[in-house]
Design a protein around this motif. Structure first.
Motif, PDB file in Angstrom:
ATOM      1  N   UNK A  18       0.799  -1.273  -0.129  1.00 30.38           N
ATOM      2  CA  UNK A  18      -0.064   0.004  -0.012  1.00 30.38           C
ATOM      3  C   UNK A  18       1.002   1.337   0.027  1.00 30.38           C
ATOM      4  N   UNK A  19       1.983   1.295   0.771  1.00 32.21           N
ATOM      5  CA  UNK A  19       2.850   2.357   0.703  1.00 32.21           C
ATOM      6  C   UNK A  19       3.516   2.404  -0.532  1.00 32.21           C
ATOM      7  N   UNK A  20       3.753   1.519  -1.058  1.00 29.50           N
ATOM      8  CA  UNK A  20       4.334   1.845  -2.316  1.00 29.50           C
ATOM      9  C   UNK A  20       3.685   1.895  -3.498  1.00 29.50           C
ATOM     10  N   UNK A  21       2.229   2.024  -3.437  1.00 22.10           N
ATOM     11  CA  UNK A  21       1.186   1.916  -4.250  1.00 22.10           C
ATOM     12  C   UNK A  21       1.434   0.740  -5.579  1.00 22.10           C
ATOM     13  N   UNK A  22       1.612  -0.493  -4.898  1.00 25.70           N
ATOM     14  CA  UNK A  22       1.584  -1.644  -5.791  1.00 25.70           C
ATOM     15  C   UNK A  22       0.746  -2.674  -5.124  1.00 25.70           C
ATOM     16  N   UNK A  23       0.553  -3.638  -5.885  1.00 23.77           N
ATOM     17  CA  UNK A  23      -0.205  -4.846  -5.398  1.00 23.77           C
ATOM     18  C   UNK A  23       0.444  -5.804  -4.687  1.00 23.77           C
ATOM     19  N   UNK A  24       0.030  -6.532  -3.684  1.00 29.31           N
ATOM     20  CA  UNK A  24       0.685  -7.434  -2.779  1.00 29.31           C
ATOM     21  C   UNK A  24       1.454  -8.329  -3.935  1.00 29.31           C
ATOM     22  N   UNK A  25       0.722  -8.840  -4.759  1.00 27.15           N
ATOM     23  CA  UNK A  25       1.267  -9.781  -5.696  1.00 27.15           C
ATOM     24  C   UNK A  25       2.585  -9.385  -6.166  1.00 27.15           C
ATOM     25  N   UNK A  26       2.809  -7.959  -6.523  1.00 27.73           N
ATOM     26  CA  UNK A  26       4.020  -7.514  -6.941  1.00 27.73           C
ATOM     27  C   UNK A  26       5.062  -7.690  -5.825  1.00 27.73           C
ATOM     28  N   UNK A  27       4.670  -7.491  -4.419  1.00 29.69           N
ATOM     29  CA  UNK A  27       5.790  -7.610  -3.734  1.00 29.69           C
ATOM     30  C   UNK A  27       6.163  -9.075  -3.463  1.00 29.69           C
ATOM     31  N   UNK A  61      11.732 -13.637  -7.157  1.00 25.31           N
ATOM     32  CA  UNK A  61      12.748 -13.585  -8.223  1.00 25.31           C
ATOM     33  C   UNK A  61      13.957 -12.833  -7.626  1.00 25.31           C
ATOM     34  N   UNK A  62      14.139 -12.503  -6.072  1.00 30.04           N
ATOM     35  CA  UNK A  62      15.314 -12.197  -5.486  1.00 30.04           C
ATOM     36  C   UNK A  62      15.559 -10.680  -5.713  1.00 30.04           C
ATOM     37  N   UNK A  63      14.414  -9.897  -6.295  1.00 27.16           N
ATOM     38  CA  UNK A  63      14.887  -8.537  -6.125  1.00 27.16           C
ATOM     39  C   UNK A  63      14.785  -7.906  -4.813  1.00 27.16           C
ATOM     40  N   UNK A  64      13.868  -8.606  -3.988  1.00 26.73           N
ATOM     41  CA  UNK A  64      13.534  -8.165  -2.570  1.00 26.73           C
ATOM     42  C   UNK A  64      14.170  -9.356  -1.742  1.00 26.73           C
ATOM     43  N   UNK A  65      14.757  -9.197  -0.596  1.00 28.61           N
ATOM     44  CA  UNK A  65      14.805 -10.352   0.274  1.00 28.61           C
ATOM     45  C   UNK A  65      13.720 -10.969   1.009  1.00 28.61           C
ATOM     46  N   UNK A  66      13.596 -12.208   0.973  1.00 31.59           N
ATOM     47  CA  UNK A  66      12.176 -12.522   1.726  1.00 31.59           C
ATOM     48  C   UNK A  66      12.378 -12.104   3.300  1.00 31.59           C
ATOM     49  N   UNK A  67      11.202 -11.623   3.904  1.00 29.89           N
ATOM     50  CA  UNK A  67      11.332 -10.854   4.977  1.00 29.89           C
ATOM     51  C   UNK A  67      10.975 -12.022   6.044  1.00 29.89           C
ATOM     52  N   UNK A  68      11.408 -11.791   7.423  1.00 30.76           N
ATOM     53  CA  UNK A  68      11.461 -12.723   8.465  1.00 30.76           C
ATOM     54  C   UNK A  68       9.904 -12.686   8.644  1.00 30.76           C
ATOM     55  N   UNK A  69       9.342 -13.869   9.398  1.00 30.22           N
ATOM     56  CA  UNK A  69       7.822 -14.037   9.521  1.00 30.22           C
ATOM     57  C   UNK A  69       7.445 -13.745  11.068  1.00 30.22           C
ATOM     58  N   UNK A  70       6.363 -13.202  11.144  1.00 33.44           N
ATOM     59  CA  UNK A  70       5.885 -13.099  12.638  1.00 33.44           C
ATOM     60  C   UNK A  70       5.526 -14.241  13.210  1.00 33.44           C
TER      61      UNK A  70
END
Length: 52
Positions: free
Chosen positions: A11-20, A26-35
Motif C-alpha cells: 500500500x505504501x509503495x502503491x503496488x499490488x501485494x502480488x508485486x511484493x 525473483x530475488x529483487x527483494x529479500x524474503x522477510x522474516x515471519x511474525x
C-alpha cells in the motif's frame, strides 16, 4: 523490531501485494522474516519513490 506487513508495504509503495511477492520470488527483494502469526514483517525494506 516489529516491522510492517507485506500488505502495508504494498500500500505504501502503491503496488499490488502480488508485486511484493513476485519481487521476493525473483530475488529483487529479500524474503522477510515471519511474525509468530506467519505474516511477513517487512520492516527491513523501505518503500522506494512512488511511480507517476
Amino acid at each position: 523490531m516489529r516491522g510492517i506487513t507485506a500488505g502495508q508495504l504494498a500500500k505504501a509503495a502503491s503496488v499490488n501485494l502480488e508485486t511484493i511477492r513476485s519481487y521476493e520470488n525473483i530475488g529483487l527483494m529479500p524474503e522477510p522474516p515471519r511474525t509468530r502469526g506467519s505474516h511477513s514483517a517487512c520492516g527491513h525494506v523501505a518503500p522506494g519513490p512512488r511511480r507517476a
